[in-house]
Design a protein around this motif. Structure first.
Motif, PDB file in Angstrom:
ATOM      1  N   ILE A 176       0.840  -1.197   0.000  1.00 53.43           N
ATOM      2  CA  ILE A 176       0.000   0.000   0.000  1.00 53.43           C
ATOM      3  C   ILE A 176       0.874   1.246   0.000  1.00 53.43           C
ATOM      4  N   ILE A 177       1.893   1.238   0.843  1.00 56.11           N
ATOM      5  CA  ILE A 177       2.812   2.377   0.907  1.00 56.11           C
ATOM      6  C   ILE A 177       3.539   2.536  -0.426  1.00 56.11           C
ATOM      7  N   ALA A 178       4.025   1.418  -0.968  1.00 55.52           N
ATOM      8  CA  ALA A 178       4.760   1.464  -2.236  1.00 55.52           C
ATOM      9  C   ALA A 178       3.859   1.977  -3.366  1.00 55.52           C
ATOM     10  N   ALA A 179       2.636   1.492  -3.442  1.00 54.96           N
ATOM     11  CA  ALA A 179       1.717   1.932  -4.495  1.00 54.96           C
ATOM     12  C   ALA A 179       1.391   3.411  -4.347  1.00 54.96           C
ATOM     13  N   ASP A 180       1.264   3.882  -3.124  1.00 53.53           N
ATOM     14  CA  ASP A 180       1.014   5.304  -2.897  1.00 53.53           C
ATOM     15  C   ASP A 180       2.206   6.138  -3.370  1.00 53.53           C
ATOM     16  N   LEU A 181       3.404   5.663  -3.104  1.00 56.06           N
ATOM     17  CA  LEU A 181       4.601   6.372  -3.577  1.00 56.06           C
ATOM     18  C   LEU A 181       4.626   6.428  -5.100  1.00 56.06           C
TER      19      LEU A 181
ATOM     20  N   HIS B  70      12.374   6.570  -0.834  1.00 51.80           N
ATOM     21  CA  HIS B  70      11.084   6.996  -0.284  1.00 51.80           C
ATOM     22  C   HIS B  70      10.571   5.968   0.729  1.00 51.80           C
ATOM     23  N   LEU B  71      10.635   4.702   0.358  1.00 48.67           N
ATOM     24  CA  LEU B  71      10.137   3.642   1.231  1.00 48.67           C
ATOM     25  C   LEU B  71      10.944   3.587   2.533  1.00 48.67           C
ATOM     26  N   ALA B  72      12.255   3.732   2.428  1.00 49.09           N
ATOM     27  CA  ALA B  72      13.107   3.742   3.620  1.00 49.09           C
ATOM     28  C   ALA B  72      12.740   4.913   4.532  1.00 49.09           C
ATOM     29  N   ILE B  73      12.488   6.055   3.930  1.00 52.57           N
ATOM     30  CA  ILE B  73      12.133   7.237   4.723  1.00 52.57           C
ATOM     31  C   ILE B  73      10.793   7.044   5.423  1.00 52.57           C
ATOM     32  N   GLU B  74       9.837   6.431   4.735  1.00 47.29           N
ATOM     33  CA  GLU B  74       8.544   6.158   5.386  1.00 47.29           C
ATOM     34  C   GLU B  74       8.746   5.291   6.632  1.00 47.29           C
ATOM     35  N   GLU B  75       9.604   4.297   6.522  1.00 47.66           N
ATOM     36  CA  GLU B  75       9.901   3.432   7.674  1.00 47.66           C
ATOM     37  C   GLU B  75      10.591   4.237   8.775  1.00 47.66           C
ATOM     38  N   GLN B  76      11.558   5.048   8.407  1.00 47.12           N
ATOM     39  CA  GLN B  76      12.262   5.867   9.398  1.00 47.12           C
ATOM     40  C   GLN B  76      11.300   6.799  10.121  1.00 47.12           C
ATOM     41  N   LEU B  77      10.402   7.415   9.373  1.00 47.03           N
ATOM     42  CA  LEU B  77       9.434   8.322   9.990  1.00 47.03           C
ATOM     43  C   LEU B  77       8.485   7.576  10.922  1.00 47.03           C
ATOM     44  N   SER B  78       8.110   6.360  10.552  1.00 45.94           N
ATOM     45  CA  SER B  78       7.151   5.605  11.367  1.00 45.94           C
ATOM     46  C   SER B  78       7.717   5.246  12.738  1.00 45.94           C
ATOM     47  N   ILE B  79       9.036   5.133  12.836  1.00 48.87           N
ATOM     48  CA  ILE B  79       9.660   4.774  14.115  1.00 48.87           C
ATOM     49  C   ILE B  79      10.548   5.895  14.663  1.00 48.87           C
ATOM     50  N   ASN B  80      10.538   7.049  13.986  1.00 46.70           N
ATOM     51  CA  ASN B  80      11.350   8.203  14.362  1.00 46.70           C
ATOM     52  C   ASN B  80      12.822   7.826  14.550  1.00 46.70           C
ATOM     53  N   GLN B  81      13.356   7.177  13.556  1.00 46.45           N
ATOM     54  CA  GLN B  81      14.768   6.796  13.556  1.00 46.45           C
ATOM     55  C   GLN B  81      15.417   7.316  12.294  1.00 46.45           C
ATOM     56  N   PRO B  82      16.471   8.031  12.402  1.00 48.00           N
ATOM     57  CA  PRO B  82      17.138   8.441  13.635  1.00 48.00           C
ATOM     58  C   PRO B  82      16.280   9.425  14.437  1.00 48.00           C
ATOM     59  N   PRO B  83      16.529   9.454  15.748  1.00 52.90           N
ATOM     60  CA  PRO B  83      15.733  10.334  16.610  1.00 52.90           C
ATOM     61  C   PRO B  83      15.759  11.776  16.110  1.00 52.90           C
ATOM     62  N   GLY B  84      14.600  12.380  16.095  1.00 55.57           N
ATOM     63  CA  GLY B  84      14.472  13.760  15.650  1.00 55.57           C
ATOM     64  C   GLY B  84      14.079  13.891  14.186  1.00 55.57           C
ATOM     65  N   LEU B  85      14.141  12.798  13.441  1.00 56.15           N
ATOM     66  CA  LEU B  85      13.820  12.870  12.013  1.00 56.15           C
ATOM     67  C   LEU B  85      12.366  13.274  11.800  1.00 56.15           C
ATOM     68  N   ARG B  86      11.462  12.677  12.567  1.00 55.83           N
ATOM     69  CA  ARG B  86      10.043  12.984  12.371  1.00 55.83           C
ATOM     70  C   ARG B  86       9.768  14.474  12.600  1.00 55.83           C
ATOM     71  N   GLU B  87      10.339  15.036  13.651  1.00 56.39           N
ATOM     72  CA  GLU B  87      10.140  16.458  13.941  1.00 56.39           C
ATOM     73  C   GLU B  87      10.716  17.327  12.817  1.00 56.39           C
ATOM     74  N   ALA B  88      11.908  16.992  12.347  1.00 54.49           N
ATOM     75  CA  ALA B  88      12.522  17.754  11.258  1.00 54.49           C
ATOM     76  C   ALA B  88      11.666  17.643   9.984  1.00 54.49           C
ATOM     77  N   PHE B  89      11.147  16.452   9.724  1.00 55.90           N
ATOM     78  CA  PHE B  89      10.258  16.255   8.572  1.00 55.90           C
ATOM     79  C   PHE B  89       9.002  17.112   8.709  1.00 55.90           C
ATOM     80  N   GLU B  90       8.414  17.105   9.889  1.00 57.22           N
ATOM     81  CA  GLU B  90       7.201  17.901  10.108  1.00 57.22           C
ATOM     82  C   GLU B  90       7.468  19.390   9.884  1.00 57.22           C
TER      83      GLU B  90
END
Length: 142
Positions: free
Chosen positions: A31-36, A73-93
């Motif tokens: 689903i994530i891949a198809a959305d990308l 893109h897929l790797a980044i979606e995974e990173q954002l889902s677990i906030n790894q590395p720490p702070g990535l989700r906040e920087a993305f937002e």
């Protein structure tokens, strides 16, 4: 650990897109891949070409590898889902708030990740997670 070959990784995106178009049941990752893929209509002809999985893309020829782009893109979606590395989700937002568009913000992160990977390869060093997050923060404030 999941370690697909080049062709298997490419076939994953081709298969997910085909299943999406045929309205078949998809796994969560598909689903994530198809959305990308849906966000990259310029890649649709390649993903719908049975020989697309075998195509080579040369940076020397100025070609962007769509499969690499989608994989990042897929790797980044995974990173954002677990906030790894720490702070990535906040920087993305922060990037998303600046752009007002999620996909544009993802491209900022993708660019930062690509640069970070390139530096690690060039320096024969581990990926610098702190530099990666900082690069995303810089993009959010530029």
């Amino acid at each position: 650990m999941f370690d697909p070959s080049r062709d298997q990784a490419r076939q994953f995106f081709i298969g997910a897109w085909q299943k999406h178009k045929n309205r078949e049941v998809l796994t969560q990752l598909e689903i994530i891949a198809a959305d990308l893929v849906a966000h990259h209509p310029e890649y649709h002809p390649l993903l719908e070409d049975p020989d697309g999985v075998y195509k080579d893309f040369s940076p020397e020829d100025g070609q962007v590898n769509p499969f690499l782009h989608l994989s990042l893109h897929l790797a980044i979606e995974e990173q954002l889902s677990i906030n790894q590395p720490p702070g990535l989700r906040e920087a993305f937002e922060q990037c998303q708030a600046r752009h007002g568009d999620r996909h544009a913000a993802l491209h900022d992160v993708l660019e930062a990740l690509g640069e970070t990977i390139w530096r690690a390869q060039r320096d024969k060093a581990p990926l610098d997670a702190l530099a990666y997050v900082e690069a995303v923060r810089r993009k959010a404030s530029s």
